[in-house]
Design a protein around this motif. Structure first.
Motif, short mmCIF file in Angstrom:
data_model
loop_
_atom_site.label_atom_id
_atom_site.label_comp_id
_atom_site.label_asym_id
_atom_site.label_seq_id
_atom_site.Cartn_x
_atom_site.Cartn_y
_atom_site.Cartn_z
N ALA B 79 0.82 -1.20 0.00
CA ALA B 79 0.00 0.00 0.00
C ALA B 79 0.86 1.26 0.00
O ALA B 79 0.65 2.17 -0.81
CB ALA B 79 -0.92 0.00 1.22
N TYR B 80 1.86 1.28 0.89
CA TYR B 80 2.68 2.49 0.98
C TYR B 80 3.58 2.66 -0.24
O TYR B 80 3.80 3.78 -0.69
CB TYR B 80 3.50 2.48 2.26
CG TYR B 80 2.75 3.04 3.44
CD1 TYR B 80 2.67 4.41 3.64
CD2 TYR B 80 2.07 2.21 4.31
CE1 TYR B 80 1.95 4.94 4.69
CE2 TYR B 80 1.35 2.73 5.38
CZ TYR B 80 1.30 4.09 5.56
OH TYR B 80 0.59 4.61 6.61
N ALA B 81 4.09 1.55 -0.78
CA ALA B 81 4.94 1.66 -1.97
C ALA B 81 4.16 2.32 -3.08
O ALA B 81 4.63 3.28 -3.73
CB ALA B 81 5.43 0.28 -2.39
N SER B 82 2.92 1.84 -3.30
CA SER B 82 2.12 2.41 -4.38
C SER B 82 1.70 3.84 -4.05
O SER B 82 1.71 4.71 -4.92
CB SER B 82 0.89 1.53 -4.60
OG SER B 82 0.03 2.17 -5.48
N ALA B 83 1.33 4.08 -2.80
CA ALA B 83 0.88 5.43 -2.42
C ALA B 83 2.00 6.45 -2.63
O ALA B 83 1.78 7.52 -3.20
CB ALA B 83 0.43 5.44 -0.97
N LEU B 84 3.22 6.09 -2.21
CA LEU B 84 4.33 7.02 -2.36
C LEU B 84 4.66 7.25 -3.83
O LEU B 84 4.93 8.37 -4.24
CB LEU B 84 5.56 6.50 -1.61
CG LEU B 84 5.44 6.54 -0.08
CD1 LEU B 84 6.65 5.89 0.56
CD2 LEU B 84 5.27 7.96 0.42
N SER B 85 4.61 6.17 -4.62
CA SER B 85 4.96 6.36 -6.03
C SER B 85 3.85 7.13 -6.73
O SER B 85 4.12 7.89 -7.66
CB SER B 85 5.25 5.02 -6.71
OG SER B 85 4.08 4.43 -7.18
N THR B 86 2.60 6.98 -6.29
CA THR B 86 1.54 7.79 -6.87
C THR B 86 1.72 9.26 -6.50
O THR B 86 1.57 10.15 -7.33
CB THR B 86 0.16 7.31 -6.37
OG1 THR B 86 0.06 5.92 -6.64
CG2 THR B 86 -0.96 8.04 -7.06
N LYS B 87 2.08 9.47 -5.26
CA LYS B 87 2.19 10.86 -4.79
C LYS B 87 3.37 11.59 -5.44
O LYS B 87 3.25 12.71 -5.89
CB LYS B 87 2.33 10.89 -3.27
CG LYS B 87 2.27 12.29 -2.71
CD LYS B 87 2.41 12.32 -1.22
CE LYS B 87 2.43 13.77 -0.74
NZ LYS B 87 2.82 13.88 0.65
N TYR B 88 4.52 10.90 -5.46
CA TYR B 88 5.72 11.61 -5.90
C TYR B 88 6.03 11.42 -7.38
O TYR B 88 6.68 12.24 -7.99
CB TYR B 88 6.93 11.17 -5.05
CG TYR B 88 6.79 11.62 -3.62
CD1 TYR B 88 6.93 12.98 -3.29
CD2 TYR B 88 6.49 10.73 -2.60
CE1 TYR B 88 6.78 13.40 -1.99
CE2 TYR B 88 6.35 11.15 -1.29
CZ TYR B 88 6.48 12.50 -1.00
OH TYR B 88 6.33 12.93 0.29
N LEU B 89 5.58 10.29 -7.96
CA LEU B 89 5.91 10.04 -9.36
C LEU B 89 4.67 10.09 -10.24
O LEU B 89 4.76 10.05 -11.47
CB LEU B 89 6.59 8.67 -9.53
CG LEU B 89 7.82 8.45 -8.66
CD1 LEU B 89 8.29 7.01 -8.76
CD2 LEU B 89 8.94 9.40 -9.09
#
Lengths: 289, 333
Positions: B79-89
């Protein structure tokens, strides 16, 4: 500073030890990792709280009531649930305690609500001076309780018939049965002991971490880690493990910041399990799971 | 006799695939059926995520024999891996799933290495510790934004914005992929190596199964599948926070789902996921304030299942079916 952190860590650790010993005793006699152990304590704390608040019991009577209730709870768990599946593999036993975990969480939430409740302080909060360190009286009292229970357990296992029979069942249940030891009764006694320890663990720690359905979740994990220190077999090992966890997390919390307090226990699990998977102390006879 | 058994087995396999096909078809038609509202599709999405997470657990617990109470941790990692990549990338849902699966697989591999010597109850305790560890990390490390949480934009799949129904189909497709993956995996040499390790590590090693390799592989594949479920979870509510993902309940629920259904059968996670995720909703139909009551009923039902069918509902039903066939004077055996 060091002495202070050390002693209060020792006090918290001695409370973890109550859970750790219960985990070990139940595991070595029944192959069950009891996930509901923390919830026995939680229910015990709630019972004591209700006795104090609603029935105006004094602290010691409330504690006694909680102990009786929790012993009953442990026995009930064995009779109603665990005995039915006693011959299953350990995963089934473990999952059944998960079922009890659900039920006890639900019962506590249903009757007493999910919010956190304060537990009345029973001791004078002014700190006292012990060997140059300043510690709260509560810590001293908790350590005294834990030590007294430890002594009771020692006498029980060393000198009473039931205690010796319990050790025999731990070592070899089949031979014990052949020697005329009532194994079923001993297993029942084991769960009763788990309840007994749970009540003290819950009521004594309640003023520190407050009372809520989730109160014991972290304590339970620390109890498990401590139990692993003793290879899930040795009671002294589990006690030493619990004290170590209490001291280490308190020192980490004091010197590195409170974030590190919880992390420490988990870091200790990882290190311990990675390097000494079956405990710190050499265990000669260990039942394979 | 062997021929008959083989034929019987083939027939059962055929039936299993037919059942699977019908199940998926029903799931595809479900949102279009009359009387089905949008919230039901969301509820179904939740169930799909539980099933997928339980599939991850079943790879490790059912097929490789390593009991895990820590897959809530892998849910959070995905969840966090995807959330961070959605937010920053600014990645979309599909890319997010790959990112989540990869990250989760990596963490799973690392955990597999750390816990290389553990088995049985010790493994259960270790993985439980891992779940708590992940919880503490997302609570305290600044990039995960703790209890504040990370809000995510609306979901996009290859450029299109999707709503509840669209998300349901995406999740269903992902579940199809993971189901196919698990079923192919357990029939492959890798799956057989896992099962050999489960049945006897020493015998497996003596027969040339590389224990270190396959154990860590089992960990990372299992973590990856649960990680994808975590990605879906994050995007389903468009929000991740430690309030949700530091919770130990997920780990417990996933293990329960796996054990209830039957840990080493393909249909097991489906039954178990339904049990864990749908039961509270089902109880809600009859009681106003379920919450805690749902917990009690869930626990009671779990214990009942364990007493009646210790090997899981699916296995129990198959046994019942065989017994009935024998009683009624079936044609074989």
């Amino acid at each position: 500073m060091f002495g202070q952190l050390f002693i209060s860590g020792l006090a918290t650790g001695s409370l973890y030890a109550l859970t750790a010993v219960a985990v070990v005793v139940v595991f070595r006699n029944t192959r069950t990792i009891n996930l509901a152990q923390g919830d026995f304590s939680m229910i015990g704390a709630f019972v004591a709280l209700v006795l104090i608040k609603s029935f105006a019991f004094n602290y010691y009577f409330a504690l006694a009531g909680s102990v009786v209730f929790c012993i009953g709870l442990g026995i009930l768990a064995e009779r109603v649930v665990m005995r039915q599946i006693a011959d299953s593999d350990w995963l089934t036993l473990f999952t059944a305690t998960l079922g009890m975990y659900y039920i006890l969480h639900g019962v506590a939430g249903h009757f007493w609500g999910r919010d956190t409740k304060a537990f009345p302080l029973t001791f004078d909060p002014t700190p006292i001076n012990v060997f140059g360190g300043i510690i709260s009286q509560g810590h001293v009292v908790n350590m005294a309780w834990a030590a007294a229970i430890g002594l009771v357990l020692f006498i029980f296992f060393k000198y009473t018939k039931q205690g010796i029979a319990m050790r025999a069942v731990t070592d070899d249940p089949e031979t014990a049965a052949l020697m005329g030891i009532p194994v079923r009764f001993i297993v029942l006694l084991t769960w009763g002991m788990a309840g007994f320890l749970a009540a003290f663990a819950g009521v004594l720690i309640a003023p520190i971490i407050y009372v809520s359905p989730e109160m014991m979740d972290e304590v339970l994990i620390k109890g498990y880690v401590a139990a692993v220190f003793g290879g899930l077999y040795s009671i002294p090992g589990a006690i030493i493990g619990a004290l170590l966890i209490g001291i280490c997390e308190n020192l980490a919390g004091g010197y590195l910041g409170s974030h590190f307090k919880t992390v420490t226990a988990f870091a200790m699990i990882v290190l311990l399990l990675a390097f000494r998977p079956h405990g710190l102390f050499g265990i000669q006879k260990r039942r394979e799971v | 006799m062997a021929d008959i058994n083989a034929a019987f087995k083939a027939k059962m396999v055929q039936r299993k695939w037919a059942a699977m096909g019908v199940l998926f078809l029903a799931a595809v038609i479900f949102p279009m059926a009359p009387g089905v509202e949008s919230w039901m599709a969301s509820e179904a999405t939740l169930i799909i995520m539980y099933i997928m997470a339980a599939q991850g657990v079943s790879i490790l617990t059912g097929y490789t024999g390593l009991v895990t109470v820590g897959h809530g941790g892998f849910l959070a990692v995905g969840a966090y891996a995807s959330a961070l990549s959605t937010k920053y990338l600014g990645t979309d849902l599909i890319t997010g799933m790959f990112v989540g699966a990869a990250m989760s697989a990596f963490v799973g591999w690392a955990l597999g290495l750390v816990f290389l010597r553990l088995s049985g109850a010790f493994m259960a305790i270790g993985t439980l510790g891992f779940a708590f560890f992940v919880g503490t990390v997302v609570n305290n490390v600044p990039i995960f934004e703790g209890r504040e949480g990370i809000s995510l934009p609306k979901n996009h799949v290859i450029g299109f914005e999707i709503g509840d129904i669209g998300f349901y189909y995406t999740a269903l497709a992902a579940l199809g992929v993971t189901t196919l993956f698990v079923s192919l995996l357990v029939r492959s040499g890798v799956g057989r190596a896992f099962m050999a390790l489960r049945d006897s590590e020493k015998a497996a090693e003596a027969s040339g199964v590389n224990r270190v390799f396959y154990r860590t592989l089992a960990f990372s594949l299992s973590a990856a599948v649960t990680g994808v479920a975590g990605v879906l979870f994050a995007h389903y509510v468009n929000y991740v926070s430690s309030e949700v993902f530091a919770d130990i309940w997920y780990s417990v629920d996933f293990l329960v789902a796996t054990v209830v259904g039957g840990s080493a059968v393909l249909l097991g996670p489906f039954v178990g996921g339904l049990f864990v995720a749908f039961l509270p909703t089902f109880i809600e139909l009859f009681v106003d304030q379920p919450g805690d009551l749902a917990f009690i009923i869930k626990g009671g039902a779990l214990i009942f299942v364990l007493i009646v069918a210790p090997a899981g509902v699916v296995v129990g039903l198959v046994q019942l079916f065989r017994w009935l066939r024998g009683k009624l004077g079936g044609d074989t055996q």
